[in-house]
Design a protein around this motif. Structure first.
Motif, mmCIF file in Angstrom:
data_model
loop_
_atom_site.group_PDB
_atom_site.id
_atom_site.type_symbol
_atom_site.label_atom_id
_atom_site.label_comp_id
_atom_site.label_asym_id
_atom_site.label_seq_id
_atom_site.Cartn_x
_atom_site.Cartn_y
_atom_site.Cartn_z
ATOM 1 N N VAL A 191 0.824 -1.191 0.000
ATOM 2 C CA VAL A 191 0.000 0.000 0.000
ATOM 3 C C VAL A 191 0.871 1.259 0.000
ATOM 4 N N LEU A 192 1.945 1.280 0.806
ATOM 5 C CA LEU A 192 2.791 2.477 0.870
ATOM 6 C C LEU A 192 3.475 2.760 -0.470
ATOM 7 N N GLU A 193 3.798 1.725 -1.225
ATOM 8 C CA GLU A 193 4.397 1.949 -2.551
ATOM 9 C C GLU A 193 3.396 2.637 -3.474
ATOM 10 N N ARG A 194 2.159 2.231 -3.391
ATOM 11 C CA ARG A 194 1.105 2.844 -4.206
ATOM 12 C C ARG A 194 0.902 4.303 -3.795
ATOM 13 N N ILE A 195 0.898 4.554 -2.503
ATOM 14 C CA ILE A 195 0.761 5.914 -1.995
ATOM 15 C C ILE A 195 1.937 6.767 -2.457
ATOM 16 N N LYS A 196 3.146 6.228 -2.333
ATOM 17 C CA LYS A 196 4.360 6.959 -2.713
ATOM 18 C C LYS A 196 4.349 7.347 -4.189
ATOM 19 N N SER A 197 3.799 6.491 -5.037
ATOM 20 C CA SER A 197 3.808 6.758 -6.482
ATOM 21 C C SER A 197 2.676 7.681 -6.928
ATOM 22 N N SER A 198 1.772 8.042 -6.010
ATOM 23 C CA SER A 198 0.647 8.898 -6.399
ATOM 24 C C SER A 198 1.036 10.378 -6.333
ATOM 25 N N ASP A 199 0.246 11.202 -6.997
ATOM 26 C CA ASP A 199 0.442 12.656 -6.977
ATOM 27 C C ASP A 199 -0.319 13.313 -5.832
ATOM 28 N N HIS A 200 -0.944 12.519 -4.991
ATOM 29 C CA HIS A 200 -1.789 13.042 -3.920
ATOM 30 C C HIS A 200 -1.011 13.225 -2.621
ATOM 31 N N ILE A 201 -1.549 14.084 -1.775
ATOM 32 C CA ILE A 201 -1.080 14.192 -0.391
ATOM 33 C C ILE A 201 -2.039 13.337 0.436
ATOM 34 N N TRP A 202 -1.478 12.448 1.210
ATOM 35 C CA TRP A 202 -2.266 11.569 2.068
ATOM 36 C C TRP A 202 -2.111 12.054 3.502
ATOM 37 N N MET A 203 -3.222 12.150 4.194
ATOM 38 C CA MET A 203 -3.191 12.593 5.595
ATOM 39 C C MET A 203 -3.642 11.441 6.480
ATOM 40 N N ILE A 204 -2.811 11.110 7.451
ATOM 41 C CA ILE A 204 -3.158 10.057 8.401
ATOM 42 C C ILE A 204 -3.237 10.697 9.780
ATOM 43 N N LEU A 205 -4.408 10.594 10.393
ATOM 44 C CA LEU A 205 -4.664 11.169 11.710
ATOM 45 C C LEU A 205 -5.000 10.033 12.663
ATOM 46 N N THR A 206 -4.349 10.014 13.828
ATOM 47 C CA THR A 206 -4.588 8.959 14.800
ATOM 48 C C THR A 206 -4.636 9.502 16.223
ATOM 49 N N LYS A 207 -5.372 8.812 17.066
ATOM 50 C CA LYS A 207 -5.338 9.094 18.497
ATOM 51 C C LYS A 207 -4.248 8.261 19.167
ATOM 52 N N ARG A 208 -3.665 7.362 18.411
ATOM 53 C CA ARG A 208 -2.649 6.446 18.947
ATOM 54 C C ARG A 208 -1.344 6.544 18.156
ATOM 55 N N PRO A 209 -0.610 7.642 18.328
ATOM 56 C CA PRO A 209 0.637 7.789 17.570
ATOM 57 C C PRO A 209 1.675 6.722 17.921
ATOM 58 N N SER A 210 1.555 6.075 19.070
ATOM 59 C CA SER A 210 2.501 5.009 19.420
ATOM 60 C C SER A 210 2.380 3.843 18.432
#
Length: 168
Positions: free
Chosen positions: A1-20
């Motif tokens: 999945v990260l390879e697909r994200i890396k190759s895209s022209d989009h900005i991906w935002m990941i928000l979590t309550k559990r950064p650990s």
């Protein structure tokens, strides 16, 4: 999945309550530069999440969503981040929103500006509380307060910019 994200022209935002959990994942799979990494902070008691977020491997930008903002949050919660979102809580069906004091948002905006953190006020929520500062988002005399920040293009991240043009 990260390879697909890396190759895209989009900005991906990941928000979590559990950064650990995000940190543990990133040790095996560092995030690409076009991924913005964020955590939610609702009070002074949850502001330590920022310390953990800043240890996450990779990513192009760190951000914090201060919503719903339920208490004043210390200025130190802004250290090391590039973008902050502020807001109150909305009513949900039969559950009344908890109050959000507009002074908390105003003080956080001032601290963010002082530290060079881009900011965005998403909403005041269903139960905003106005105090002695008299911040009124719906009146002309409130413009010198929070509206000043909301209308200042230098304090907003341009959404049409390429991910490599994001603030450093």
């Amino acid at each position: 999945v990260l390879e697909r994200i890396k190759s895209s022209d989009h900005i991906w935002m990941i928000l979590t309550k559990r950064p650990s959990r995000m940190l543990e994942f990133s040790k095996r799979f560092p995030f690409p530069k076009n991924v913005w990494l964020g955590t939610s902070v609702t009070s002074a008691g949850t502001s330590r999440r920022v310390e953990t977020l800043l240890k996450v491997q990779g990513g192009g930008l760190f951000f914090v969503s201060f919503e719903p903002m339920l208490t004043y949050v210390p200025e130190a919660a802004l250290d090391g981040i590039q973008w902050a979102i502020f807001g109150g809580e909305s009513d949900q069906r039969n559950v009344k929103a908890r109050p959000c004091n507009t002074d908390w948002i105003l003080e956080a905006l001032r601290a963010a500006k002082k530290k060079g953190v881009k900011s965005f006020v998403k909403q005041l929520g269903s139960d905003p509380r106005y105090t002695a500062a008299g911040v009124d988002f719906n009146s002309d005399d409130g413009r010198d307060n929070i509206r000043e920040h909301m209308h200042d293009p230098n304090w907003m991240i341009p959404w049409n910019s390429a991910h490599n043009a994001a603030p450093k």
